[in-house]
Every structure is written in C-alpha cells, then in structure tokens.
Design an enzyme around this catalytic site. Structure first.
Site, mmCIF file in Angstrom:
data_model
loop_
_atom_site.group_PDB
_atom_site.id
_atom_site.type_symbol
_atom_site.label_atom_id
_atom_site.label_comp_id
_atom_site.label_asym_id
_atom_site.label_seq_id
_atom_site.Cartn_x
_atom_site.Cartn_y
_atom_site.Cartn_z
ATOM 1 N N LYS A 74 35.581 53.890 98.038
ATOM 2 C CA LYS A 74 35.271 53.945 96.818
ATOM 3 C C LYS A 74 34.529 55.094 96.499
ATOM 4 C CE LYS A 74 35.977 49.480 94.742
ATOM 5 N NZ LYS A 74 35.213 48.435 93.781
ATOM 6 N N HIS A 114 37.097 48.232 98.315
ATOM 7 C CA HIS A 114 38.029 47.409 97.612
ATOM 8 C C HIS A 114 38.975 46.834 98.672
ATOM 9 C CE1 HIS A 114 41.113 45.969 94.826
ATOM 10 N NE2 HIS A 114 41.751 46.289 95.802
ATOM 11 N N THR A 165 31.085 40.839 96.001
ATOM 12 C CA THR A 165 30.998 42.133 95.064
ATOM 13 C C THR A 165 29.613 42.391 94.661
ATOM 14 O OG1 THR A 165 32.807 41.317 93.989
ATOM 15 C CG2 THR A 165 31.740 42.943 92.753
#
Length: 141
Positions: free
Chosen positions: A11, A117, A93
């Site tokens: 990311k 991810h 997460t």
C-alpha cells in the site's frame, strides 16, 4: 500439492517509505512465489471499484483517499495455502495487536495505513487478481 494464488498489495504508506524490497524479500523468505507484479497509481474510480464491497462502510472515503494518495505495488503470490498463509503473515488490521513477526506488526502505521492488503478468500483472490492482471501477465510456474 495444490498451489493457490492470492493477491497482495503493498500500500501507499509502505511504497512511500521505500519498503517494497523489504516486503518482497520477506514474502520470498516465507516461500511465496511472485508470479506477477506491477506498480500503479490508482485513480478514484479504480480504487472505488476494487473496494466496492466496503462502499457502505464509514471508513470508505478515507480508504479511497489513502489508496489513491501514492503508488501501490500489486502482486500475485503462489504457494500451497497461499490465501491463508499470506493473511497470517500480514497480521491483523490493527498493528497495535498484530503478532510479532507479521508484516503489519513490522511496518503498519495505523489501521488505515497498514502497509499491505491480501485477499480474504480464494473466491476474492480470483476476483482481485482479475481486477489488476490479464491472464497473459501471470507467469504461474
């Protein structure tokens, strides 16, 4: 031996902090084969299309802003149990409770800027891979 494929995304926060090589090395050390890879900068339409299942959630706008803020690296990973193994290796997460040794424990800034991810199921892996890659771009071994 049944090989699976899963989608991984490095990311924007990790790309901006020059962690691409470090993350790729760790993936290879864990036995993942990289069978496709590209760097791109998502526009709003692409990000919204990819994350469409989250469109009704409160964090959607922030997620789209973040995912369009800088380039990402998308990869197709292959190995036995790729989906489950990669999700375990990513960590939860929330990096504050991620297990030591996971990518998010090591690299994530917060729950949004969580560095990586990974597909959450084989079905989603197939959809997500097809979102970013044509079959001719995937070099399964």
């Amino acid at each position: 031996m049944t090989l699976e494929q899963t989608l991984a995304i490095i990311k924007p926060d990790a790309v901006e902090r020059n962690l691409i090589g470090n993350i790729i090395s760790r993936l290879e050390d864990k036995g993942f084969q990289i069978i496709a890879m590209k760097m791109l900068h998502l526009n709003q339409e692409q990000a919204e299309g990819f994350y469409t299942e989250h469109s009704d959630k409160a964090f959607f706008a922030e997620l789209i802003r973040y995912m369009t803020s800088a380039p990402i690296v998308v990869l197709v990973l292959q190995k036995e149990n790729a989906v489950k193994d990669y999700r375990t290796f990513m960590g939860t997460t929330n990096p504050e409770i991620a297990e030591n040794g996971t990518l998010r424990y090591e690299f994530a800034i917060n729950q949004t800027q969580n560095s990586v991810h990974g597909s959450d199921s084989l079905e989603n892996a197939q959809r997500e891979i097809a979102y970013f890659f044509a079959e001719a771009e995937i070099y399964a071994r």
